[in-house]
Design a protein around this motif. Structure first.
Motif, PDB file in Angstrom:
ATOM      1  N   THR A 145       0.857  -1.182   0.000  1.00  0.00           N
ATOM      2  CA  THR A 145       0.000   0.000   0.000  1.00  0.00           C
ATOM      3  C   THR A 145       0.891   1.230   0.000  1.00  0.00           C
ATOM      4  OG1 THR A 145      -1.695  -1.154   1.283  1.00  0.00           O
ATOM      5  CG2 THR A 145      -1.832   1.234   1.211  1.00  0.00           C
ATOM      6  N   ALA A 146       0.573   2.188  -0.838  1.00  0.00           N
ATOM      7  CA  ALA A 146       1.372   3.409  -0.920  1.00  0.00           C
ATOM      8  C   ALA A 146       0.442   4.621  -1.001  1.00  0.00           C
ATOM      9  CB  ALA A 146       2.299   3.377  -2.136  1.00  0.00           C
ATOM     10  N   VAL A 147       0.870   5.719  -0.419  1.00  0.00           N
ATOM     11  CA  VAL A 147       0.108   6.967  -0.443  1.00  0.00           C
ATOM     12  C   VAL A 147       0.827   7.968  -1.341  1.00  0.00           C
ATOM     13  CG1 VAL A 147      -0.791   8.881   0.940  1.00  0.00           C
ATOM     14  CG2 VAL A 147      -0.811   6.558   1.852  1.00  0.00           C
ATOM     15  N   ASN A 148       0.093   8.474  -2.325  1.00  0.00           N
ATOM     16  CA  ASN A 148       0.610   9.487  -3.253  1.00  0.00           C
ATOM     17  C   ASN A 148       1.893   9.027  -3.951  1.00  0.00           C
ATOM     18  OD1 ASN A 148      -1.495  11.245  -2.554  1.00  0.00           O
ATOM     19  ND2 ASN A 148      -0.315  12.152  -0.897  1.00  0.00           N
ATOM     20  N   LYS A 149       1.967   7.734  -4.183  1.00  0.00           N
ATOM     21  CA  LYS A 149       3.132   7.177  -4.873  1.00  0.00           C
ATOM     22  C   LYS A 149       2.679   6.029  -5.754  1.00  0.00           C
ATOM     23  CE  LYS A 149       7.613   4.967  -4.015  1.00  0.00           C
ATOM     24  NZ  LYS A 149       8.554   4.460  -2.987  1.00  0.00           N
ATOM     25  N   THR A 150       3.068   6.085  -7.029  1.00  0.00           N
ATOM     26  CA  THR A 150       2.706   5.024  -7.964  1.00  0.00           C
ATOM     27  C   THR A 150       3.672   3.859  -7.828  1.00  0.00           C
ATOM     28  OG1 THR A 150       1.784   6.612  -9.535  1.00  0.00           O
ATOM     29  CG2 THR A 150       2.370   4.452 -10.395  1.00  0.00           C
ATOM     30  N   THR A 151       3.120   2.679  -7.547  1.00  0.00           N
ATOM     31  CA  THR A 151       3.944   1.488  -7.384  1.00  0.00           C
ATOM     32  C   THR A 151       3.964   0.662  -8.664  1.00  0.00           C
ATOM     33  OG1 THR A 151       3.386   1.432  -5.023  1.00  0.00           O
ATOM     34  CG2 THR A 151       4.306  -0.573  -5.974  1.00  0.00           C
ATOM     35  N   GLY A 152       2.770   0.374  -9.198  1.00  0.00           N
ATOM     36  CA  GLY A 152       2.705  -0.398 -10.438  1.00  0.00           C
ATOM     37  C   GLY A 152       3.011   0.467 -11.649  1.00  0.00           C
ATOM     38  N   LYS A 153       3.939   0.001 -12.477  1.00  0.00           N
ATOM     39  CA  LYS A 153       4.345   0.773 -13.658  1.00  0.00           C
ATOM     40  C   LYS A 153       4.445  -0.138 -14.867  1.00  0.00           C
ATOM     41  CE  LYS A 153       6.931   4.105 -10.861  1.00  0.00           C
ATOM     42  NZ  LYS A 153       8.247   4.722 -10.577  1.00  0.00           N
TER      43      LYS A 153
END
Length: 241
Positions: free
Chosen positions: A172-180
């Motif tokens: 889980t991430a806040v204001n951050k794109t993990t999947g690219k």
């Protein structure tokens, strides 16, 4: 009987007067007292009017002003995201509708690139009825083929909203794109960080043979509105060619 002359009487009167005057000089002057019990007067604490115009006792904390109650803290975006993703898992669209922006509604995007021209937006009243809505909507185009995505929401939900158990996502991430993937990501342009927050729920993959190319993400976007965080976007993302 012995008689006294006037001179003798005058001498006796003068002597008596001197004795009386001497006694008055030796006696201390009586001072006025404010207290009837002999204690020193106590300082009175001033009163101040309350909200109804009545007097209330002043401060007892050394003269410091009363501490005002703190305003309730706005719920953290993680908490809002958790509530929203749980509502999606439970298919509780009424709860999701209550979290939606009352005027803007919720924009629903099948891929990481948010198409402000083609992605569909639903107001809260419509959000609550989506799972029982039999209308077939065009949600955009399938990646790769370019064919239009024409589905009822119930089918779209199963393929492009909750196609993995995102409420239990390992990342889980806040204001951050993990999947690219290969598709352009325009989250920061459509949802600028000074006005929006988002939570991403991410699976890095499900089958080792795909070496991570089967990753999936769900991003829930909230607009900052005073002390509220209102749901304005549901963005599904996955590996694209």
């Amino acid at each position: 009987m012995k008689r006294f002359g006037s001179s003798t009487l005058f001498g006796i009167g003068a002597a008596v007067l001197l004795v009386v005057m001497a006694g008055c000089a030796d006696s201390p002057a009586k001072q006025p007292q404010d207290q009837t019990d002999g204690r020193a007067p106590t300082e009175q604490t001033p009163t101040k009017p309350d909200g109804n115009g009545n007097g209330s006792q002043g401060q007892s904390n050394g003269g410091q002003p009363d501490k005002q109650p703190e305003k309730p803290a706005a719920p953290a975006v993680e908490e809002q995201g958790k509530a929203a993703v749980q509502a999606l898992k439970d298919k509780d669209m009424n709860k999701l509708a209550q979290m939606a922006h009352p005027d803007k509604g919720i924009r629903i995007s099948p891929y990481g690139y948010v198409d402000t021209d083609k992605d569909l937006t639903f107001k809260p009243a419509a959000v609550g009825k989506l799972l029982t809505d039999d209308n077939v909507y065009e949600w955009g185009s399938y990646d790769g083929s370019g064919e239009p995505i024409k589905l009822k929401f119930a089918d779209y939900y199963a393929k492009f909203v909750y196609d993995a158990d995102f409420a239990k996502a390992p990342q889980t991430a806040v204001n951050k794109t993990t999947g690219k993937g290969n598709m352009a990501n325009n989250m920061g342009e459509v949802y600028p960080p000074e006005r929006y927050d988002f939570v991403e729920y991410h699976f890095s993959g499900f089958d080792k043979k795909f070496e991570g190319l089967d990753w999936k993400s769900l991003r829930l976007v909230f607009e900052k509105d005073g002390g509220r965080l209102l749901l304005v976007g549901i963005v599904h993302d996955q590996w694209t060619i």
